[in-house]
Design a protein around this motif. Structure first.
Motif, short mmCIF file in Angstrom:
data_model
loop_
_atom_site.label_atom_id
_atom_site.label_comp_id
_atom_site.label_asym_id
_atom_site.label_seq_id
_atom_site.Cartn_x
_atom_site.Cartn_y
_atom_site.Cartn_z
N LEU A 64 0.84 -1.19 0.00
CA LEU A 64 0.00 0.00 0.00
C LEU A 64 0.88 1.24 0.00
O LEU A 64 1.66 1.46 0.93
CB LEU A 64 -0.91 0.02 1.24
N MET A 126 -1.80 -0.71 -4.07
CA MET A 126 -2.75 0.40 -4.07
C MET A 126 -1.99 1.68 -3.72
O MET A 126 -1.09 1.66 -2.88
CB MET A 126 -3.85 0.19 -3.02
N TYR A 156 -4.35 -0.77 -8.00
CA TYR A 156 -5.45 0.18 -7.91
C TYR A 156 -4.87 1.56 -7.62
O TYR A 156 -4.19 1.74 -6.61
CB TYR A 156 -6.41 -0.19 -6.78
N VAL A 158 -6.04 5.02 -6.52
CA VAL A 158 -7.23 5.51 -5.83
C VAL A 158 -7.33 7.03 -5.97
O VAL A 158 -6.53 7.78 -5.40
CB VAL A 158 -7.21 5.10 -4.34
N TYR A 167 -9.46 5.43 3.33
CA TYR A 167 -9.95 4.51 2.31
C TYR A 167 -9.20 3.18 2.35
O TYR A 167 -9.78 2.12 2.14
CB TYR A 167 -9.82 5.12 0.91
N PHE A 168 -7.90 3.24 2.61
CA PHE A 168 -7.09 2.02 2.59
C PHE A 168 -7.41 1.10 3.76
O PHE A 168 -7.02 -0.06 3.77
CB PHE A 168 -5.59 2.37 2.60
N THR A 173 -12.04 -1.99 1.14
CA THR A 173 -10.63 -2.22 0.80
C THR A 173 -10.08 -3.44 1.54
O THR A 173 -9.42 -4.29 0.94
CB THR A 173 -9.78 -0.97 1.13
#
Length: 186
Positions: A64, A126, A156, A158, A167-168, A173
């Motif tokens: 991430l 992400m 992804y 975002v 959001y993560f 998610t």
């Protein structure tokens, strides 16, 4: 360790680990660590003698908004001591300037471990488009390299998410990450 008010020994923990189902996940700098750990499993270049009876291979890795290359100055706009010996990346290579010591910086550059001929686990990445700590370009370049080398990678980007954005860490998610892990579980 404590479990339900009782002390747990290292042996207790080891009996709960399934070495056939190891997954790594990290965000930001630990995304870099998770990625490099997963991609160097067959190389013995970063291993120690601790737990040498276990394989270093992992089933899959989640990265991430991770740092993929510390040598790109323009990709770290908010780090005041970027690249300096006392920066996180400088400390990682022995308190040296990452730009003056590219041979050491190469060791913590994810793309250097992505090669078609080397086995590697599937990757889920992400990154937010509004990240001003680690530029989205870091993940974009790494994803392109993974695809060029014919690796199993999903990415992804975002829209509007910044570094560490909630959001993560929300249900949709985390569910996506869980499904990714389940897909590669033995």
């Amino acid at each position: 360790m404590i479990r339900n008010g009782e002390n747990m020994t290292l042996e207790d923990i080891q009996t709960k680990i399934d070495p056939e189902n190891i997954f790594l996940m990290g965000d930001s700098s630990s995304g870099n660590t998770a990625f490099i750990t997963a991609f160097t499993a067959d190389m013995n270049c970063m291993d120690t003698d601790v737990y040498k009876e276990y394989s270093c291979k992992v089933n899959a890795v989640v990265d991430l908004y991770g740092v993929s290359c510390v040598k790109i100055k323009e990709d770290f706009p908010t780090t005041p001591n970027q690249g300096e010996p006392d920066s996180p990346e400088g400390l990682e290579i022995g308190s040296k300037n990452v730009y003056e010591h590219p041979e050491l910086s190469d060791q913590i550059t994810c793309m250097n471990y992505v090669k078609k001929e080397l086995p590697s686990p599937p990757v889920l990445m992400m990154h937010g488009t509004a990240d001003d700590t680690v530029a989205p370009n870091q993940s974009i370049q790494l994803y392109k390299k993974l695809k060029e080398e014919e690796k199993d990678a999903t990415f992804y980007l975002v829209e509007g998410a910044d570094h560490g954005h909630p959001y993560f860490w929300c249900e949709p998610t985390l569910s996506l990450i869980e499904q990714f892990f389940k897909k590669y579980m033995k």
